[in-house]
Structures are given as C-alpha cells and as structure tokens.
Design a protein around this motif. Structure first.
Motif, PDB file in Angstrom:
ATOM      1  N   VAL A 245       7.208  -7.267   1.263  1.00 26.01           N
ATOM      2  CA  VAL A 245       5.788  -6.945   1.127  1.00 26.01           C
ATOM      3  C   VAL A 245       5.498  -5.652   1.874  1.00 26.01           C
ATOM      4  CG1 VAL A 245       3.445  -7.721   1.670  1.00 26.01           C
ATOM      5  CG2 VAL A 245       5.159  -9.378   0.935  1.00 26.01           C
ATOM      6  N   SER A 246       4.707  -4.781   1.249  1.00 27.32           N
ATOM      7  CA  SER A 246       4.225  -3.561   1.888  1.00 27.32           C
ATOM      8  C   SER A 246       2.739  -3.757   2.176  1.00 27.32           C
ATOM      9  CB  SER A 246       4.429  -2.366   0.954  1.00 27.32           C
ATOM     10  OG  SER A 246       3.815  -1.213   1.493  1.00 27.32           O
ATOM     11  N   THR A 247       2.315  -3.501   3.430  1.00 26.72           N
ATOM     12  CA  THR A 247       0.929  -3.726   3.824  1.00 26.72           C
ATOM     13  C   THR A 247       0.312  -2.440   4.342  1.00 26.72           C
ATOM     14  OG1 THR A 247       1.400  -6.024   4.373  1.00 26.72           O
ATOM     15  CG2 THR A 247      -0.587  -5.086   5.334  1.00 26.72           C
ATOM     16  N   THR A 248      -0.936  -2.179   3.917  1.00 22.97           N
ATOM     17  CA  THR A 248      -1.680  -1.031   4.427  1.00 22.97           C
ATOM     18  C   THR A 248      -2.962  -1.499   5.100  1.00 22.97           C
ATOM     19  OG1 THR A 248      -2.863  -0.682   2.340  1.00 22.97           O
ATOM     20  CG2 THR A 248      -0.785   0.523   2.640  1.00 22.97           C
ATOM     21  N   TYR A 249      -3.415  -0.688   6.051  1.00 25.32           N
ATOM     22  CA  TYR A 249      -4.641  -0.945   6.817  1.00 25.32           C
ATOM     23  C   TYR A 249      -5.534   0.278   6.647  1.00 25.32           C
ATOM     24  CZ  TYR A 249      -1.423  -4.288   8.856  1.00 25.32           C
ATOM     25  OH  TYR A 249      -0.501  -5.291   9.027  1.00 25.32           O
ATOM     26  N   ASN A 250      -6.656   0.116   5.951  1.00 28.34           N
ATOM     27  CA  ASN A 250      -7.526   1.256   5.616  1.00 28.34           C
ATOM     28  C   ASN A 250      -6.722   2.380   4.963  1.00 28.34           C
ATOM     29  OD1 ASN A 250      -9.757  -0.088   6.564  1.00 28.34           O
ATOM     30  ND2 ASN A 250      -9.951   1.100   8.438  1.00 28.34           N
ATOM     31  N   GLY A 251      -5.712   2.022   4.167  1.00 32.11           N
ATOM     32  CA  GLY A 251      -4.908   2.988   3.432  1.00 32.11           C
ATOM     33  C   GLY A 251      -3.690   3.505   4.163  1.00 32.11           C
ATOM     34  N   GLY A 252      -3.563   3.241   5.466  1.00 30.60           N
ATOM     35  CA  GLY A 252      -2.406   3.703   6.230  1.00 30.60           C
ATOM     36  C   GLY A 252      -1.417   2.580   6.470  1.00 30.60           C
ATOM     37  N   THR A 253      -0.193   2.934   6.800  1.00 28.48           N
ATOM     38  CA  THR A 253       0.850   1.915   6.969  1.00 28.48           C
ATOM     39  C   THR A 253       0.959   1.369   8.390  1.00 28.48           C
ATOM     40  OG1 THR A 253       2.499   3.657   7.301  1.00 28.48           O
ATOM     41  CG2 THR A 253       2.261   2.785   5.064  1.00 28.48           C
ATOM     42  N   ASP A 254       0.365   2.055   9.365  1.00 28.31           N
ATOM     43  CA  ASP A 254       0.450   1.588  10.748  1.00 28.31           C
ATOM     44  C   ASP A 254      -0.581   0.502  11.022  1.00 28.31           C
ATOM     45  OD1 ASP A 254       2.493   3.368  11.353  1.00 28.31           O
ATOM     46  OD2 ASP A 254       1.092   4.944  11.978  1.00 28.31           O
ATOM     47  N   ALA A 255      -0.133  -0.594  11.619  1.00 27.10           N
ATOM     48  CA  ALA A 255      -1.056  -1.666  12.009  1.00 27.10           C
ATOM     49  C   ALA A 255      -1.990  -1.123  13.086  1.00 27.10           C
ATOM     50  CB  ALA A 255      -0.284  -2.871  12.521  1.00 27.10           C
ATOM     51  N   PRO A 256      -3.265  -1.483  13.028  1.00 23.68           N
ATOM     52  CA  PRO A 256      -4.236  -0.915  13.970  1.00 23.68           C
ATOM     53  C   PRO A 256      -4.134  -1.508  15.377  1.00 23.68           C
ATOM     54  CG  PRO A 256      -5.308  -2.472  12.519  1.00 23.68           C
ATOM     55  CD  PRO A 256      -3.893  -2.344  12.036  1.00 23.68           C
ATOM     56  N   VAL A 257      -4.674  -0.766  16.337  1.00 25.39           N
ATOM     57  CA  VAL A 257      -4.715  -1.173  17.736  1.00 25.39           C
ATOM     58  C   VAL A 257      -6.159  -1.384  18.184  1.00 25.39           C
ATOM     59  CG1 VAL A 257      -4.229  -0.440  20.110  1.00 25.39           C
ATOM     60  CG2 VAL A 257      -2.590   0.079  18.282  1.00 25.39           C
ATOM     61  N   ASP A 258      -7.037  -0.474  17.790  1.00 27.04           N
ATOM     62  CA  ASP A 258      -8.409  -0.442  18.300  1.00 27.04           C
ATOM     63  C   ASP A 258      -9.302  -1.509  17.682  1.00 27.04           C
ATOM     64  OD1 ASP A 258      -7.805   1.750  19.917  1.00 27.04           O
ATOM     65  OD2 ASP A 258      -8.171   3.149  18.258  1.00 27.04           O
ATOM     66  N   PRO A 259     -10.322  -1.944  18.423  1.00 33.52           N
ATOM     67  CA  PRO A 259     -11.291  -2.891  17.861  1.00 33.52           C
ATOM     68  C   PRO A 259     -11.960  -2.302  16.619  1.00 33.52           C
ATOM     69  CG  PRO A 259     -11.590  -2.693  20.234  1.00 33.52           C
ATOM     70  CD  PRO A 259     -10.628  -1.619  19.822  1.00 33.52           C
ATOM     71  N   GLY A 260     -12.232  -3.151  15.648  1.00 35.29           N
ATOM     72  CA  GLY A 260     -12.882  -2.704  14.417  1.00 35.29           C
ATOM     73  C   GLY A 260     -12.551  -3.613  13.262  1.00 35.29           C
ATOM     74  N   THR A 261     -12.956  -3.164  12.090  1.00 36.15           N
ATOM     75  CA  THR A 261     -12.722  -3.893  10.844  1.00 36.15           C
ATOM     76  C   THR A 261     -11.833  -3.026   9.966  1.00 36.15           C
ATOM     77  OG1 THR A 261     -14.879  -4.953  11.031  1.00 36.15           O
ATOM     78  CG2 THR A 261     -13.854  -4.971   8.862  1.00 36.15           C
ATOM     79  N   TYR A 262     -10.790  -3.609   9.400  1.00 40.71           N
ATOM     80  CA  TYR A 262      -9.794  -2.866   8.624  1.00 40.71           C
ATOM     81  C   TYR A 262      -9.561  -3.545   7.277  1.00 40.71           C
ATOM     82  CZ  TYR A 262      -8.898  -0.873  13.213  1.00 40.71           C
ATOM     83  OH  TYR A 262      -9.043  -0.263  14.436  1.00 40.71           O
ATOM     84  N   ASP A 263      -9.639  -2.747   6.205  1.00 46.83           N
ATOM     85  CA  ASP A 263      -9.303  -3.252   4.876  1.00 46.83           C
ATOM     86  C   ASP A 263      -7.785  -3.367   4.777  1.00 46.83           C
ATOM     87  OD1 ASP A 263     -11.953  -3.318   3.970  1.00 46.83           O
ATOM     88  OD2 ASP A 263     -11.870  -1.208   3.383  1.00 46.83           O
ATOM     89  N   VAL A 264      -7.303  -4.555   4.412  1.00 46.98           N
ATOM     90  CA  VAL A 264      -5.873  -4.832   4.327  1.00 46.98           C
ATOM     91  C   VAL A 264      -5.497  -5.059   2.865  1.00 46.98           C
ATOM     92  CG1 VAL A 264      -4.042  -6.436   4.987  1.00 46.98           C
ATOM     93  CG2 VAL A 264      -5.878  -5.911   6.607  1.00 46.98           C
ATOM     94  N   VAL A 265      -4.432  -4.395   2.423  1.00 43.70           N
ATOM     95  CA  VAL A 265      -3.884  -4.624   1.087  1.00 43.70           C
ATOM     96  C   VAL A 265      -2.382  -4.818   1.234  1.00 43.70           C
ATOM     97  CG1 VAL A 265      -3.531  -3.710  -1.240  1.00 43.70           C
ATOM     98  CG2 VAL A 265      -5.672  -3.233  -0.026  1.00 43.70           C
ATOM     99  N   SER A 266      -1.885  -5.952   0.758  1.00 44.07           N
ATOM    100  CA  SER A 266      -0.450  -6.244   0.771  1.00 44.07           C
ATOM    101  C   SER A 266       0.045  -6.328  -0.661  1.00 44.07           C
ATOM    102  CB  SER A 266      -0.176  -7.557   1.503  1.00 44.07           C
ATOM    103  OG  SER A 266      -0.464  -7.414   2.878  1.00 44.07           O
ATOM    104  N   THR A 267       1.163  -5.657  -0.932  1.00 47.15           N
ATOM    105  CA  THR A 267       1.713  -5.579  -2.279  1.00 47.15           C
ATOM    106  C   THR A 267       3.185  -5.967  -2.247  1.00 47.15           C
ATOM    107  OG1 THR A 267       0.201  -3.756  -2.760  1.00 47.15           O
ATOM    108  CG2 THR A 267       2.048  -4.052  -4.269  1.00 47.15           C
ATOM    109  N   ILE A 268       3.597  -6.764  -3.209  1.00 43.66           N
ATOM    110  CA  ILE A 268       5.008  -7.164  -3.314  1.00 43.66           C
ATOM    111  C   ILE A 268       5.820  -5.982  -3.833  1.00 43.66           C
ATOM    112  CG2 ILE A 268       6.609  -8.646  -4.597  1.00 43.66           C
ATOM    113  CD1 ILE A 268       4.441 -10.832  -4.388  1.00 43.66           C
TER     114      ILE A 268
END
Length: 106
Positions: free
Chosen positions: A68-91
């Motif tokens: 599975v490939s996962t993105t957070y707000n379109g980027g590949t690095d998992a976030p650190v900072d407080p906030g809300t992040y759109d997550v998309v995971s694709t097989i």
C-alpha cells in the motif's frame, strides 16, 4: 485449457496441424484484457496525540499482505505537527486494485 496468471492483455493463439486425413486449420488469435481484481483497504490509527514524532496511519488489506502507498495531504511523509491531514492509501500490485481515503487528526 487456458490458465491465466495475472492481470494484463492476453493473446491466445489456436492452431491445428494436419495429418493424412485433415488439412491444417488457419491459426486464429484473440486478444482480450484481464482486469485487476478488487481489493479493500481498512485505515487505522486516524487519531493521534502530538509528541513530536511522525504519525503514520495503519493499513490492512483484503486479501492480506498487499503493498500500500499512503499520502498525507498529497505528500508521502507522515505528518508530525498537530492538524488535520487528508489520507489516501492505494494498493500497489500487479493483480489487485483498490484505495481508501480518510482523515488523520493529530
């Protein structure tokens, strides 16, 4: 009998040889597409408490064990900072397809 080993374009060629009683048949080819099978992704760990480290979501696939490939707000690095992040995971697999979307809140 035909056995398919994966998704993609397939060409089948049928031939029939001749003998003393029969003439050879003209070879026949047929091409068709074998589509990827559907798979599902379940997202987990969509809520985390800030502690200064990356917060990656977890994924479970059905069938199990798919990449599975996962993105957070379109980027590949998992976030650190407080906030809300759109997550998309694709097989990412040659025989299966599927995706899931969610929101990670830190």
């Amino acid at each position: 009998m035909v056995t398919l080993s994966g998704a993609g374009e397939v060409t089948i060629r049928a031939t029939q040889c001749c003998d003393n009683n029969h003439l050879a048949a003209t070879p026949v080819e047929r091409t068709f597409a074998v589509t990827k099978a559907a798979a599902t992704i379940t997202l987990g760990d969509l809520s985390a408490t800030y502690d200064g480290t990356q917060k990656a979501v977890s994924t479970i696939t059905n069938p199990s064990g798919l990449t599975v490939s996962t993105t957070y707000n379109g980027g590949t690095d998992a976030p650190v900072d407080p906030g809300t992040y759109d997550v998309v995971s694709t097989i990412v697999d040659s025989n299966y397809q599927g995706s899931a979307a969610g929101t990670l809140v830190i």
